[in-house]
Design a protein around this motif. Structure first.
Motif, PDB file in Angstrom:
ATOM      1  N   UNK A 152       0.948  -1.151  -0.334  1.00 56.71           N
ATOM      2  CA  UNK A 152      -0.024  -0.112   0.291  1.00 56.71           C
ATOM      3  C   UNK A 152       0.804   1.570   0.583  1.00 56.71           C
ATOM      4  N   UNK A 153       1.865   1.557   0.963  1.00 55.78           N
ATOM      5  CA  UNK A 153       2.515   2.246   1.393  1.00 55.78           C
ATOM      6  C   UNK A 153       3.539   3.046  -0.675  1.00 55.78           C
ATOM      7  N   UNK A 154       3.703   1.688  -1.442  1.00 59.43           N
ATOM      8  CA  UNK A 154       4.181   1.366  -2.567  1.00 59.43           C
ATOM      9  C   UNK A 154       3.232   1.804  -3.181  1.00 59.43           C
ATOM     10  N   UNK A 155       2.436   1.956  -3.445  1.00 55.13           N
ATOM     11  CA  UNK A 155       1.497   2.035  -4.422  1.00 55.13           C
ATOM     12  C   UNK A 155       1.106   3.569  -4.350  1.00 55.13           C
ATOM     13  N   UNK A 173       3.480   5.883  -2.525  1.00 57.84           N
ATOM     14  CA  UNK A 173       4.865   6.456  -3.545  1.00 57.84           C
ATOM     15  C   UNK A 173       4.743   6.806  -4.551  1.00 57.84           C
ATOM     16  N   UNK A 174       4.116   5.745  -5.078  1.00 53.13           N
ATOM     17  CA  UNK A 174       4.547   5.762  -6.970  1.00 53.13           C
ATOM     18  C   UNK A 174       3.455   6.403  -7.302  1.00 53.13           C
ATOM     19  N   UNK A 175       2.327   6.641  -6.736  1.00 54.51           N
ATOM     20  CA  UNK A 175       1.437   7.911  -7.177  1.00 54.51           C
ATOM     21  C   UNK A 175       2.053   9.033  -7.712  1.00 54.51           C
ATOM     22  N   UNK A 176       2.835   9.056  -6.002  1.00 55.15           N
ATOM     23  CA  UNK A 176       3.301  10.365  -5.831  1.00 55.15           C
ATOM     24  C   UNK A 176       4.883  10.587  -6.809  1.00 55.15           C
ATOM     25  N   UNK A 181       6.200   1.299 -12.937  1.00 52.62           N
ATOM     26  CA  UNK A 181       5.105  -0.003 -12.990  1.00 52.62           C
ATOM     27  C   UNK A 181       4.513  -1.819 -11.997  1.00 52.62           C
ATOM     28  N   UNK A 182       5.941  -1.970 -12.218  1.00 57.47           N
ATOM     29  CA  UNK A 182       6.239  -3.249 -11.364  1.00 57.47           C
ATOM     30  C   UNK A 182       5.457  -2.768 -10.029  1.00 57.47           C
ATOM     31  N   UNK A 183       5.330  -1.805  -9.599  1.00 56.77           N
ATOM     32  CA  UNK A 183       5.094  -1.730  -8.109  1.00 56.77           C
ATOM     33  C   UNK A 183       3.120  -2.251  -7.910  1.00 56.77           C
ATOM     34  N   UNK A 184       2.822  -2.445  -9.364  1.00 61.30           N
ATOM     35  CA  UNK A 184       0.872  -1.930 -10.041  1.00 61.30           C
ATOM     36  C   UNK A 184       0.606  -3.064 -10.801  1.00 61.30           C
ATOM     37  N   UNK A 185       2.035  -4.318 -10.943  1.00 64.73           N
ATOM     38  CA  UNK A 185       1.559  -5.060 -11.998  1.00 64.73           C
ATOM     39  C   UNK A 185      -0.548  -4.931 -11.764  1.00 64.73           C
ATOM     40  N   UNK A 186      -1.478  -5.584 -11.083  1.00 63.81           N
ATOM     41  CA  UNK A 186      -1.629  -5.963 -10.799  1.00 63.81           C
ATOM     42  C   UNK A 186      -3.003  -5.724 -12.172  1.00 63.81           C
ATOM     43  N   UNK A 187      -3.369  -4.200 -12.172  1.00 65.71           N
ATOM     44  CA  UNK A 187      -3.913  -3.418 -13.278  1.00 65.71           C
ATOM     45  C   UNK A 187      -3.352  -3.200 -13.678  1.00 65.71           C
ATOM     46  N   UNK A 188      -4.020  -2.442 -14.797  1.00 68.64           N
ATOM     47  CA  UNK A 188      -2.548  -1.848 -15.630  1.00 68.64           C
ATOM     48  C   UNK A 188      -2.779  -0.409 -16.001  1.00 68.64           C
ATOM     49  N   UNK A 189      -3.335   0.716 -14.752  1.00 73.16           N
ATOM     50  CA  UNK A 189      -3.808   1.740 -14.555  1.00 73.16           C
ATOM     51  C   UNK A 189      -2.539   2.413 -14.640  1.00 73.16           C
ATOM     52  N   UNK A 190      -0.959   2.341 -13.962  1.00 74.93           N
ATOM     53  CA  UNK A 190      -0.042   3.297 -13.952  1.00 74.93           C
ATOM     54  C   UNK A 190       0.865   3.048 -15.139  1.00 74.93           C
TER      55      UNK A 190
END
Length: 210
Positions: free
Chosen positions: A1-4, A6-9, A42-51
């Motif tokens: 959750x923290x990675x996601x 951080x990735x968004x920022x 992108x590796x932090x959010x491989x589940x959905x392709x939004x990132x």
């Protein structure tokens, strides 16, 4: 959750960076670093392709911006090439083919609108980095330092050159007329054009005409 989170920022930071200062990524090294960072995010959010979609769109927009600026620079460089003696060119042309501006456009409003289109085209190619180059260059001059890596502010130069070209065009169109009555008409026409530029809000063209 923290990675996601951080990735968004990081994505937001990269998005604003690439949109505001695209020239920072014009060399291969910086572009390679951007792609590496994007790949790790992108590796932090491989589940959905939004990132992945956001980064793909960001990269595409960056490449389009760099391509557009490159094309604009190529066109501008062609106009920057030295021209042979303009006086000789005018002399070789028959008098009948040397049209004045009134024969091309006699409506002050239409000419003012066309001048505004040119102004907007020039302004749209000026980015914050062009202004920052001037500021950093002035700082280096104040500190008596020599900076060889200062990028030339071509877009600001093009805007400045356009102002000078318009001023010279107005002066030439007026001075080339021999008869006083026709010359007076030309002066009045450009006064009307300047007034229409003022009404539109195109103060740069208005000042160039004045």
């Amino acid at each position: 959750a923290k990675l996601k989170s951080f990735a968004a920022k990081i994505i937001q930071l990269l998005k604003e960076w690439t949109e505001t200062f695209p020239y920072d990524f014009q060399d291969e090294k910086s572009m390679k670093e951007l792609k590496e960072i994007a790949h790790r995010i992108t590796q932090c959010d491989e589940e959905n392709g939004t990132v992945k979609k956001i980064i793909s769109q960001m990269t595409q927009n960056l490449l389009m911006a760099l391509s557009a600026r490159s094309q604009y620079q190529e066109i501008r460089d062609k106009f920057r090439q030295p021209v042979t003696d303009k006086g000789t060119i005018l002399k070789t042309k028959p008098q009948s083919t040397q049209k004045d501006i009134l024969s091309v456009c006699c409506d002050p409003l239409i000419l003012a609108q066309q001048l505004t289109y040119i102004e907007l085209e020039r302004v749209s190619n000026i980015y914050p980095e062009d202004l920052m180059q001037i500021v950093s260059h002035m700082d280096s001059l104040d500190n008596h330092k020599c900076r060889s890596d200062v990028t030339k502010t071509y877009n600001l130069e093009a805007y400045d050159n356009w102002f000078n070209c318009l001023s010279m065009l107005v002066a030439t169109e007026i001075c080339r007329i021999v008869k006083k009555k026709q010359r007076t008409r030309m002066v009045e026409f450009f006064i009307d054009v300047a007034r229409e530029c003022f009404n539109i809000g195109n103060f740069n063209s208005m000042m160039a005409i004045i």
